[in-house]
Design a protein around this motif. Sequence first.
Motif, short mmCIF file in Angstrom:
data_model
loop_
_atom_site.label_atom_id
_atom_site.label_comp_id
_atom_site.label_asym_id
_atom_site.label_seq_id
_atom_site.Cartn_x
_atom_site.Cartn_y
_atom_site.Cartn_z
N LYS A 1 -8.52 -4.69 -4.92
CA LYS A 1 -7.84 -4.86 -6.22
C LYS A 1 -6.71 -5.87 -6.07
CE LYS A 1 -8.71 -0.11 -7.67
NZ LYS A 1 -8.11 1.22 -7.78
N GLU A 2 -6.68 -6.88 -6.91
CA GLU A 2 -5.75 -7.99 -6.70
C GLU A 2 -4.44 -7.84 -7.46
OE1 GLU A 2 -7.63 -11.77 -7.09
OE2 GLU A 2 -9.33 -11.20 -5.83
N GLU A 3 -4.22 -6.69 -8.12
CA GLU A 3 -3.01 -6.54 -8.94
C GLU A 3 -1.74 -6.42 -8.08
OE1 GLU A 3 -5.64 -4.05 -9.48
OE2 GLU A 3 -6.54 -5.63 -10.70
N LEU A 4 -1.90 -5.91 -6.86
CA LEU A 4 -0.71 -5.65 -6.01
C LEU A 4 -0.74 -6.51 -4.75
CD1 LEU A 4 -0.65 -1.73 -6.04
CD2 LEU A 4 0.85 -3.24 -7.32
N PRO A 5 0.42 -7.03 -4.33
CA PRO A 5 0.49 -7.68 -3.03
C PRO A 5 0.32 -6.63 -1.93
CG PRO A 5 2.40 -8.27 -4.40
CD PRO A 5 1.71 -7.11 -5.06
N ILE A 6 -0.47 -6.97 -0.90
CA ILE A 6 -0.75 -6.04 0.19
C ILE A 6 -0.44 -6.72 1.52
CG2 ILE A 6 -2.53 -4.65 1.34
CD1 ILE A 6 -4.08 -4.66 -1.35
N LEU A 7 0.26 -6.00 2.39
CA LEU A 7 0.57 -6.48 3.74
C LEU A 7 -0.15 -5.58 4.74
CD1 LEU A 7 2.29 -8.09 5.86
CD2 LEU A 7 4.11 -6.41 5.45
N VAL A 8 -1.00 -6.15 5.58
CA VAL A 8 -1.69 -5.36 6.60
C VAL A 8 -1.24 -5.85 7.97
CG1 VAL A 8 -3.68 -4.52 5.29
CG2 VAL A 8 -3.75 -6.81 6.27
N ILE A 9 -0.80 -4.91 8.80
CA ILE A 9 -0.22 -5.24 10.11
C ILE A 9 -0.97 -4.47 11.19
CG2 ILE A 9 1.90 -5.31 11.48
CD1 ILE A 9 3.43 -4.90 8.78
N ALA A 10 -1.42 -5.19 12.21
CA ALA A 10 -2.13 -4.55 13.32
C ALA A 10 -1.45 -4.91 14.64
CB ALA A 10 -3.58 -5.03 13.34
N GLY A 11 -1.72 -4.11 15.66
CA GLY A 11 -1.25 -4.38 17.02
C GLY A 11 -2.40 -4.92 17.85
N ARG A 12 -2.16 -6.02 18.55
CA ARG A 12 -3.25 -6.60 19.35
C ARG A 12 -3.79 -5.61 20.37
NH1 ARG A 12 -5.48 -11.31 20.03
NH2 ARG A 12 -3.91 -12.61 19.02
N GLU A 13 -2.93 -4.71 20.85
CA GLU A 13 -3.36 -3.78 21.90
C GLU A 13 -3.48 -2.35 21.39
OE1 GLU A 13 -1.87 -4.62 25.95
OE2 GLU A 13 -0.44 -5.94 24.94
N ASP A 14 -3.78 -2.21 20.11
CA ASP A 14 -3.91 -0.87 19.52
C ASP A 14 -5.20 -0.23 20.01
OD1 ASP A 14 -4.11 1.38 17.85
OD2 ASP A 14 -3.14 0.35 16.19
N GLN A 15 -5.07 0.90 20.71
CA GLN A 15 -6.23 1.62 21.24
C GLN A 15 -6.74 2.68 20.25
OE1 GLN A 15 -5.32 2.66 25.65
NE2 GLN A 15 -3.33 2.21 24.73
N ILE A 16 -6.01 2.88 19.15
CA ILE A 16 -6.39 3.90 18.17
C ILE A 16 -7.14 3.27 16.99
CG2 ILE A 16 -5.54 5.78 16.70
CD1 ILE A 16 -4.95 6.20 19.69
N ILE A 17 -6.54 2.24 16.40
CA ILE A 17 -7.16 1.53 15.27
C ILE A 17 -7.13 0.03 15.60
CG2 ILE A 17 -7.02 0.98 12.81
CD1 ILE A 17 -5.74 3.74 12.37
N PRO A 18 -8.24 -0.52 16.11
CA PRO A 18 -8.24 -1.94 16.46
C PRO A 18 -8.03 -2.82 15.23
CG PRO A 18 -10.45 -1.00 16.61
CD PRO A 18 -9.52 0.14 16.36
N ALA A 19 -7.55 -4.03 15.47
CA ALA A 19 -7.17 -4.95 14.38
C ALA A 19 -8.29 -5.16 13.37
CB ALA A 19 -6.72 -6.29 14.97
N GLU A 20 -9.54 -5.23 13.84
CA GLU A 20 -10.64 -5.50 12.89
C GLU A 20 -10.82 -4.38 11.87
OE1 GLU A 20 -12.69 -4.11 16.79
OE2 GLU A 20 -11.01 -5.41 16.23
N LYS A 21 -10.34 -3.17 12.20
CA LYS A 21 -10.43 -2.07 11.23
C LYS A 21 -9.27 -2.10 10.24
CE LYS A 21 -13.28 1.25 13.66
NZ LYS A 21 -13.43 2.65 14.06
N THR A 22 -8.22 -2.85 10.57
CA THR A 22 -7.10 -3.04 9.65
C THR A 22 -7.36 -4.26 8.77
OG1 THR A 22 -5.54 -2.04 11.19
CG2 THR A 22 -4.60 -3.45 9.50
N PHE A 23 -7.82 -5.36 9.39
CA PHE A 23 -8.08 -6.62 8.66
C PHE A 23 -9.50 -6.60 8.08
CE2 PHE A 23 -5.10 -8.65 12.04
CZ PHE A 23 -3.99 -8.17 11.38
N LEU A 24 -9.70 -5.78 7.05
CA LEU A 24 -11.04 -5.58 6.51
C LEU A 24 -11.42 -6.56 5.42
CD1 LEU A 24 -10.94 -1.68 6.22
CD2 LEU A 24 -12.40 -3.00 7.76
N HIS A 25 -10.45 -6.97 4.62
CA HIS A 25 -10.76 -7.82 3.46
C HIS A 25 -9.76 -8.96 3.35
CE1 HIS A 25 -13.85 -5.14 2.03
NE2 HIS A 25 -13.03 -4.12 2.28
N LYS A 26 -10.26 -10.09 2.90
CA LYS A 26 -9.41 -11.27 2.69
C LYS A 26 -9.13 -11.42 1.20
CE LYS A 26 -10.18 -12.33 7.03
NZ LYS A 26 -9.21 -11.99 8.05
#
Length: 266
Positions: A203-228
């Motif tokens: 949904k494009e109505e709200l600005p969204i900031l997604v932040i990942a850790g390069r060394e995250d062993q719980i939720i890898p970055a690709e699971k945070t950076f799902l949509h452009k």
Amino acid sequence: MEHYDQNVGEVTLSYSDDGAGHCIILLHGFCGSREYFNKIIPELSKKHRVIAVDLRGHGHSSTAKGDYRIEQMADDIAKLIQVLEIDKVTMIGHSLGGYVTLAFANRFSDMLHSFSLLHSTALPDDEGGKANREKGMKRIKEEGIEGFVEDLIPKLFAPGNLERLKGEVESAKQIGFKTSQYGAIGALEAMKNRADLQEVLKKEELPILVIAGREDQIIPAEKTFLHKGNHITERLLEHSGHMGMLEEPEKLTEIIFEFLEKNGKI
């Protein structure tokens, strides 16, 4: 940091409230508390009002009995914002707090200026994830919270940070030990049953900031950076695991300020 308690129906939420200006709501992860944000609140509150909340069953907030759902936790936060008579907020959710933030954005988008997922994902648990939640619930029921937290916390940090941030690791464990057993089991159940909320990111109505850790062993970055999208800002913390607010607090604060300034909240 001033601390307050507010009844929002079936639970009493404990929260800190610092600074003035556009309001940022900070929501911590599983077996955490608002204290997770102690390194970033002083800087953020120089420019903004910052409210960090203990989710139900965590920190100093009360523990409701019955089933726990992510949507209930989002409702708790909505009631708190209404009681405090705050207009639109920017909500930043870490891990479990990110699931709550997504549910909030899905249900109460009119209360948001923008939102951020910090080491979190819009994806639901897969079958392996659900099985791990069940194992965690069983272990906490049988053994209590201490051993579970003792094993969990080191995995949240980048391996290279464990020695350097020994004090922060120990502090995170102490926060975890205070989590109510019932609250931890309820949160695991809620995470296991959470919905796929990828549509909320589109949904494009709200600005969204997604932040990942390069060394995250719980939720890898690709699971945070799902949509452009033009409404989505992606940022990677190069030297963090799952705890950027403790591993790279200055960098994280800079990213949040930059995002808010870009979206008209200086």
